[in-house]
Enzyme design. Structure first.
Site, short mmCIF file in Angstrom:
data_model
loop_
_atom_site.label_atom_id
_atom_site.label_comp_id
_atom_site.label_asym_id
_atom_site.label_seq_id
_atom_site.Cartn_x
_atom_site.Cartn_y
_atom_site.Cartn_z
CE LYS A 75 -19.56 70.84 64.09
NZ LYS A 75 -21.04 71.31 63.62
CB SER A 150 -23.69 69.14 65.53
OG SER A 150 -23.41 70.34 64.56
CB SER A 174 -24.95 72.94 64.72
OG SER A 174 -25.83 71.84 64.83
#
Lengths: 483, 479
Positions: A75, A150, A174
């Site tokens: 990420k 997210s 997330s």
């Protein structure tokens, strides 16, 4: 090759069925073929091949572990000296960190190959991966739908078979919510299990990094390598790290599974409920004892979460001021103008909204009504779980009230968007671990179930998830067109 | 100050702690390096980095607390103080707010009348220093030096217990002396290791309620503290006597103009939005650890002063002056150990001759050209009668000028005291012979002339004659 498990990949590498360079090139090609999903902010092809060569050397010399030579995606919230770390924001579009996050460092030591940095909601603020400076991420099951957020880019990278593994972070859901929306396995560890050093902060008391994989076993390998004490993070706990992949074969007979009333109330999609009931029936068949439980403060979790997370983020994001790094507006007239325009021009709408709400909640005269009250609620929620875990081994329920929604559907309605995290948020407030695993497909979209455990019981969660995945095949389903 | 007004003063003293690395990072705290060479990713507030508390800073804060009889919190909490400023990298300062590490201390200071009074210490909390903005070197721009960012500080907040600038300075000097004795700070005021904000208000004498206060920021010398407070008290009285109101505001002291000027008004005060820092755990100190620190505390100025009175028979004033400064006290005790001279004589020399010479040359006692060995050697020669006190002062000046040790100066300059009775008798006879008029006056009962004879003999001996012997021989001869 993309359908192989991490264990199979490791065996293939060890037996020279393929090299890490070949494996890496295979996934890089898939990554390039599916750019329309917008899962990656930075593709790191060259570095990846270089890392793969090193991994191949390590394998040849016998100096390798279970993840050596295995590609993965990070990420874009984890700082890396290689390439930029943007956190999905214009603010950090030019930022190259002079250090590696502990997670990045540990996985590099394990011999993982980094394919690229994945797209995400700006500063991890969002539940749909639409709030990115680099554009929205698309769900491979239906490209008109969001992948969740997210950590949407990471979930998509694994779901679309562009990477066997990916890292994510989970502040209010997330990891788990995108795992559910994309039909993969994602685990949020206990707060303090994985170091936060070098992970760009959203809400420090809630942020926790964790793994995405196709299966619980794959996640077990990645979690194993990410976890452990780090003296650079004061909130990281010095707890021994079990060998997770070896803990998954235990029988579930006699384990008590708690079903919270509050997670099966009116907001839940009836189809999702049906899949939950099937999963519960399976558990019962495996010899689990099913018990209805209460988590009475669940309805307070969302307001408490948003006060705490926004308060913390309003302070965490103060460092983006255009003075030392990151975006700076053109020709500032004075200091105030420099602050004002740099931040106005580089932050997106959701980030600004949260900074403003958080600033308000911490202001003199409001602190007691909001921040202090939210902390009190947080303790109540923690106590709910403590009480429940005196009687049960697991808490089981849906990860989300409904499957993935359409891109744009909730952008203008932040409150509805926040409600999609209703089942995941309490877990962050309590600091406990939870895993989301696929348990059905409804109208072509995956459905996820969430299994919650007590502090540092990731091994138990993975054990349950693995047993479930031995008996079902939801986790092997690949989005159509990505086989 | 006119008798009808009373000043009320409280001080906030910032003390930089003498840890080797910063409070939340491993970067060095050394002063004077090239800008931004001692700031690591944590000090720069880069994304994703995290603070890790330096336990040495906690120990030092606890030492201070114990030294002022304060309560050491078993659990204290770091909070974020949020505000934007270019030399504050994170956009917040990590400090302590609701739960500081030290609370409820007290300190005895010299009050205005010369008596004693207790000043309460509300709290002392740990925090990080900010960087520095450099306005001078750049035209049209501001430079930022973050070397100082993250240096550990304790902020010591007093009760508004002081009533004059002198009391405030007395308090500040005591705090300075304590942190130096504890070796938790170098106390260097020029380098900003020890600086102070003063809260000043004025009220009609006898009134209970406090007047509106102003805060004078960043005073970095004892003299500036005294003058700034004195100016501010006079200014506030003038404002009140003119029938106007004191405005609550922050002021700066301009040493050049010797006045305070408004900096910014508190009405537009920042809301710092304090909240507990989620990156740091509460600081928990077990009582055994506190006991352990207590046992290891060095002797403090007040204890030292009373020991000096008992052990060396010094009067209260000398004992306190010597005990106030750690290095002076060490110098004194080293000298005492190396000489048979009376301890009170040693004290007189250290507080008198030596102290005067140091202040003329603006030197610290640790860089005194006359070491404690040298002073001891000199005082031993007074004690054993080799030289007189008067000659000793001359030798001291020679030693100060770098002419060597007392014994070699005595030899080379022939300054040995004349103790040979025959030799002195010759000098006495000579003086009596040369001054028949005065001899006559003495014999007719004018006793005062005796001193004249002593002076003449000493002069004739170039100060070397033993004064006691001169005295008794003169008495005998004039009988």
């Amino acid at each position: 090759m993309e359908e192989l498990s991490v264990r199979q990949l490791a065996q293939g590498l060890a037996h020279r069925q393929f090299s890490s360079v070949e494996l890496t090139r295979h996934f890089l090609a898939r990554m390039q073929a599916h750019r329309h999903l917008n899962a990656f902010i930075t593709e790191m092809g060259e570095q990846a091949v270089r890392q793969a060569r090193l991994a191949d050397q390590r394998i040849r010399s016998g100096d390798h572990g279970p993840l050596t030579g295995i590609p993965l995606a990070h990420k874009d919230i984890f700082c890396m000296q290689d390439g930029k770390t943007t956190c999905g924001s214009k603010m950090l579009d030019n930022f190259i960190a002079p250090y590696d996050a502990t997670v990045v460092q540990k996985l590099e030591q394990a011999g993982c190959v980094v394919l690229g940095k994945t797209n995400m909601d700006e500063f991890a603020m969002g539940s749909s991966s639409e709030n990115s400076f680099y554009g929205p991420v698309r769900n491979p099951w239906n490209s008109d739908c969001v992948p969740g957020g997210s950590s949407g880019g990471s979930a998509v990278a694994v779901a679309a078979r562009m990477a066997p593994l990916a890292t994510g972070t989970d502040t209010g859901g997330s990891i788990r919510q995108p795992a559910a929306f994309c039909g993969i396995t994602g685990l949020k560890p206990t707060y303090g299990r994985v170091s936060r050093y070098g992970m760009v902060a959203y809400a420090s008391s809630l942020d926790q990094a964790g793994p995405f994989g196709k299966s619980a076993l794959d996640c077990a390998y990645l979690l194993q390598a990410m976890s452990g004490f780090d003296d650079r993070d004061s909130t990281c706990m010095d707890e021994p790290v079990p060998v997770y992949p070896r803990k998954l074969d235990r029988s579930l007979r006699g384990k008590v599974v708690g079903i919270p009333d509050e997670y099966f109330s009116e907001g839940l999609d009836p189809e999702v409920r049906v899949f939950m009931e099937r999963a519960i029936a399976w558990a019962e068949k495996e010899g689990c004892i099913i018990e209805n439980i209460r988590l009475p403060n669940t309805d307070l979790a969302i307001p408490a979460y948003y006060v705490i997370a926004m308060a913390e983020c309003s302070s965490n994001l103060s460092r983006y001021d255009g003075v030392r790094f990151g975006y700076r507006c053109r020709e500032p007239k004075n200091l105030h103008d420099l602050y004002h325009r740099s931040r106005s021009e580089a932050f997106g709408a959701e980030v600004k909204r949260r900074i403003m709400i958080g600033t308000y909640a911490l202001s003199t005269g409001y602190y007691d009504a909001y921040y202090r009250k939210a902390q009190q609620i947080r303790r109540l929620i923690s106590e709910d779980f403590n009480k429940a875990f005196q009687d049960v081994d697991y808490i089981l329920g849906p990860t989300t009230p409904e499957p993935a929604f359409r891109i744009g559907e909730k952008v203008d309605d932040p409150v509805t968007m926040y409600l999609s995290d209703i089942y995941t948020i309490s877990v962050n407030l309590a600091g406990i671990p939870a895993v989301s695993i696929p348990c059905g497909i409804h109208k072509g979209l995956p459905v996820g179930m969430q299994l919650i455990g007590n502090h540092f019981e990731e091994d138990k969660l993975l054990n349950f998830a693995h047993q479930y995945q031995q008996a079902t095949d939801w986790h092997t389903r690949c989005p159509p067109g990505f086989e | 100050m006119t008798a009808k007004w009373e000043a009320v003063i409280g001080l906030e003293i910032h003390v930089q702690l003498a840890t080797r690395s910063k409070i939340f990072s491993a970067a060095s705290t050394a002063f004077g390096a090239e800008p931004n060479t001692q700031a690591c990713a944590v000090d720069l507030g880069l994304p994703g980095v995290l603070p890790v508390l330096n336990s040495e800073a906690v120990r030092m804060a606890a030492m201070f607390g114990l030294a002022v009889n304060a309560k050491i919190a078993k659990r204290s909490v770091f909070a974020r103080k949020n505000y934007f400023y270019p030399d504050l990298p994170k956009g917040y300062q990590i400090s302590q707010y609701e739960l500081p590490i030290v609370e409820h201390g007290q300190l005895e200071v010299v009050s205005d009348g010369g008596g004693r009074k207790i000043v309460g210490i509300t709290r002392a909390h740990l925090e990080e220093d900010a960087g520095k903005s450099l306005h001078e070197e750049f035209s049209d721009q501001t430079g930022i030096d973050l070397n100082r960012a993250g240096t550990p500080l304790i902020e010591i907040v007093s009760e508004p217990d002081m009533r004059s600038a002198k009391e405030a300075v007395s308090y500040m000097k005591k705090i300075h002396s304590i942190v130096r004795h504890l070796e938790i700070s170098d106390g260097n005021m020029q380098e900003g290791s020890f600086r102070c904000d003063a809260n000043v208000s004025v009220r009609p004498a006898g009134q209970e309620a406090l007047g509106t206060r102003t805060e004078i920021k960043n005073l970095n010398s004892f003299r500036f503290v005294e003058r700034a407070i004195e100016f501010e008290i006079k200014r506030q009285i003038r404002v009140l006597e003119d029938g106007r109101e004191v405005v609550q505001e922050t002021r700066l002291y301009d040493a050049g103009e010797d006045e305070t000027r408004p900096m910014r008004s508190k009405e537009e005060a920042d809301d710092y939005r304090y909240f507990p820092d989620p990156d740091l755990l509460p600081v928990v100190i077990r009582s055994e650890v506190i006991e352990d620190i207590k046992r290891q505390l060095p002797e403090l100025p007040a204890e030292k002063a009373s020991r000096f009175r008992l052990e060396y028979g010094l009067n209260e004033q000398d004992a306190e002056i010597l005990a106030m400064n750690k290095e002076v006290a060490e110098y004194f005790e080293q000298t005492v150990r190396k000489t048979s001279a009376d301890t009170r004589r040693v004290a007189n020399w250290v507080t008198g001759e030596l102290n005067a010479a140091l202040s003329v040359d603006n030197l610290d006692i640790t860089s005194s050209p006359v070491t404690s060995d040298m002073l001891a050697g000199l005082l031993t020669r007074i004690e054993d009668g080799t030289i007189s006190g008067k000659i000793a002062k001359e030798i001291f000046r020679s030693m100060w000028a770098g002419e060597g040790e007392a014994d070699s100066i005595i030899e080379s300059k022939g300054l040995r005291q004349i103790t040979d009775t025959l030799e002195i008798e010759l000098l006495v006879d000579q003086v009596l012979l040369d001054n028949p008029v005065q001899v006559g006056q003495f014999k007719s009962g004018k006793d005062k002339v005796f001193g004249f004879f002593v002076g003449q003999v000493m002069k004739l001996s170039k100060g070397k004659a033993n004064p006691q012997q001169v005295n008794s021989l003169l008495r005998k001869k004039l009988q």
